[in-house]
Design a protein around this motif. Structure first.
Motif, PDB file in Angstrom:
ATOM      1  N   SER A 109      -5.839  12.377  -1.974  1.00 22.92           N
ATOM      2  CA  SER A 109      -7.187  12.186  -2.510  1.00 22.92           C
ATOM      3  C   SER A 109      -8.024  13.449  -2.432  1.00 22.92           C
TER       4      SER A 109
ATOM      5  N   THR B 167       0.803   3.902  -3.023  1.00 26.68           N
ATOM      6  CA  THR B 167       0.414   5.293  -2.760  1.00 26.68           C
ATOM      7  C   THR B 167       1.505   6.264  -3.180  1.00 26.68           C
TER       8      THR B 167
ATOM      9  N   LYS C 275       0.829  -1.205   0.000  1.00 28.54           N
ATOM     10  CA  LYS C 275       0.000   0.000   0.000  1.00 28.54           C
ATOM     11  C   LYS C 275       0.866   1.259   0.000  1.00 28.54           C
TER      12      LYS C 275
ATOM     13  N   SER D 181      -7.003   1.633  -1.128  1.00 28.90           N
ATOM     14  CA  SER D 181      -6.596   1.875   0.253  1.00 28.90           C
ATOM     15  C   SER D 181      -7.428   1.020   1.205  1.00 28.90           C
TER      16      SER D 181
ATOM     17  N   TYR E 106      -2.359   9.522   2.187  1.00 31.97           N
ATOM     18  CA  TYR E 106      -3.362   9.128   1.194  1.00 31.97           C
ATOM     19  C   TYR E 106      -4.511  10.130   1.131  1.00 31.97           C
TER      20      TYR E 106
END
Length: 404
Positions: A78, A18, A14, A113, A74
């Protein structure tokens, strides 16, 4: 162990995904901003949003190296990506802007995620698309298309390339790589666990064989002793060894080597003890009431020894000679890792002034000490004929010290 390692690998993937998406989107935003100025002749709002997002995103990615908070990194990516996409969409044609497809990239990144973040960004994106549509069809539009008519087709072309490459070339490619690495790690760990289980089964098999060898040696020793009392003591020790050997034998034969099915163990142990003490006579019946209960080795062995001592005492002192008798064993799970064992016979019993603590009998002392090893308490049930006990105990974990 397997779950922990897989979680670590998943977290590492992850983080890698990311950061890669963040770096690529920052670079693309810078390039797109410059193209807007020098190629598409867009001078208002849009290029500055692209460049601003690129700078913020790059700083956010670099900041991760210091705070190590992936969720924060993250969400900044976003949220800033969502806001930037909406502003660019509004100033490049609204609902007709090809850049609106970048919202799908934000949603897809959310699902990579966690499922919850994916749902949140999905619903937010749907709501924003509806608002953009409503704003576009109303009489009073809050924004205007700043893309020159001559550059609109090229802007749409670059927007679609931007969306497709981010979605497929960056997110999709790295997600597939992460999934492949995770599958590979899982397969390797499963192979290692299988090898260890096979080795552990072999250990149980060898322990069982060694205990049976000890039992045979005790049997040979008993035959060479003329003293009946000594022979009886050695025979009792032999039965204790066999009760432990049975546990290892059952673990060796099971697919799940961490626990044994206890009813079949008690049935086999009880039948062996009746034949060992009473011979071939069929005067003693076993009444075993145990549901589908499985116990680990650290609980099964001391509990098996306790049952061994209780049944042996019942056969030697409670149900004498050739008399008919009954031995009952009931095991119930009353709570999480908490159990109650009711065990006894309908024989002659023994005086009430003798208890497990003050008795000089090795068998009774063993019963008391084994109850302590099981983190439990044992009491005599005087409401029934014969000798009957109620044992309350817990599932014992690993590395429990013996109190015998």
């Amino acid at each position: 162990m397997l779950t922990t390692i897989l979680d670590q690998d998943r977290l590492r993937d992850k983080v890698s995904l990311t950061l890669r998406v963040s770096y690529f989107s920052s670079i693309f935003s810078f390039v797109f901003g410059l193209l807007c100025i020098f190629l598409l002749d867009i001078t208002e709002v849009v290029p500055y949003i692209f460049i601003g997002f690129g700078v913020l995103n790059l700083l956010n990615t670099l900041a991760y190296k210091y705070h190590k908070n992936l969720t924060l990194t993250y969400n900044v990516i976003s949220i800033s990506g969502l806001i930037s996409s909406i502003i660019i969409t509004l100033f490049t044609g609204g609902i007709n802007s090809s850049f609106i497809f970048v919202l799908a990239v934000v949603v897809f990144a959310g699902y990579t995620s966690t499922r919850n973040y994916g749902k949140i960004y999905l619903y937010i994106s749907i709501l924003l698309i509806i608002l953009i549509y409503v704003q576009g069809i109303s009489e009073y539009s809050l924004t205007q298309n700043v893309v020159p008519a001559a550059s609109q087709n090229l802007f749409s072309f670059l927007s679609i390339l931007f969306s497709v490459y981010l979605l497929g070339g960056v997110l999709g490619k790295n997600l597939l790589r992460a999934h492949h690495n995770l599958y590979k790690t899982k397969h390797e760990l499963e192979q290692q666990i299988k090898e260890k289980e096979t080795l552990l089964k072999e250990v149980h098999h060898r322990v069982k064989n060694n205990l049976q060898t000890v039992s045979s040696l005790l049997s040979l020793q008993a035959r060479s002793i003329s003293d009946e009392r000594m022979r009886t003591l050695i025979k009792s020790s032999q039965n204790r060894v066999i009760s432990m050997a049975m546990v290892h034998e059952m673990l060796y034969m099971r697919e799940d080597i961490s626990k044994i099915e206890y009813k079949s163990y008690v049935q086999e142990l009880g039948e062996y003890l009746v034949k060992s003490v009473k011979g071939a006579t069929d005067n003693v019946s076993l009444q075993i009431d145990i549901p589908d209960i499985q116990l680990g080795i650290d609980t099964a062995i001391p509990l098996g020894l306790l049952i061994n001592e209780t049944i042996t005492n019942a056969l030697k002192y409670g149900i004498k000679d050739e008399e008919k008798g009954e031995i009952h064993i009931t095991l119930r799970k009353v709570a999480h890792e908490e159990y109650v064992l009711m065990i006894g016979d309908n024989g002659v019993g023994y005086p009430e002034n003798i208890n497990l603590k003050n008795s000089k009998s090795l068998g009774l002392k063993l019963i008391h000490n084994l109850a302590r090893q099981l983190k439990g308490s044992i009491s005599r049930d005087t409401s029934k004929k014969g000798t009957n006990y109620i044992l309350k105990f817990r599932e014992v974990g690993e590395n429990v010290q013996s109190v015998i």
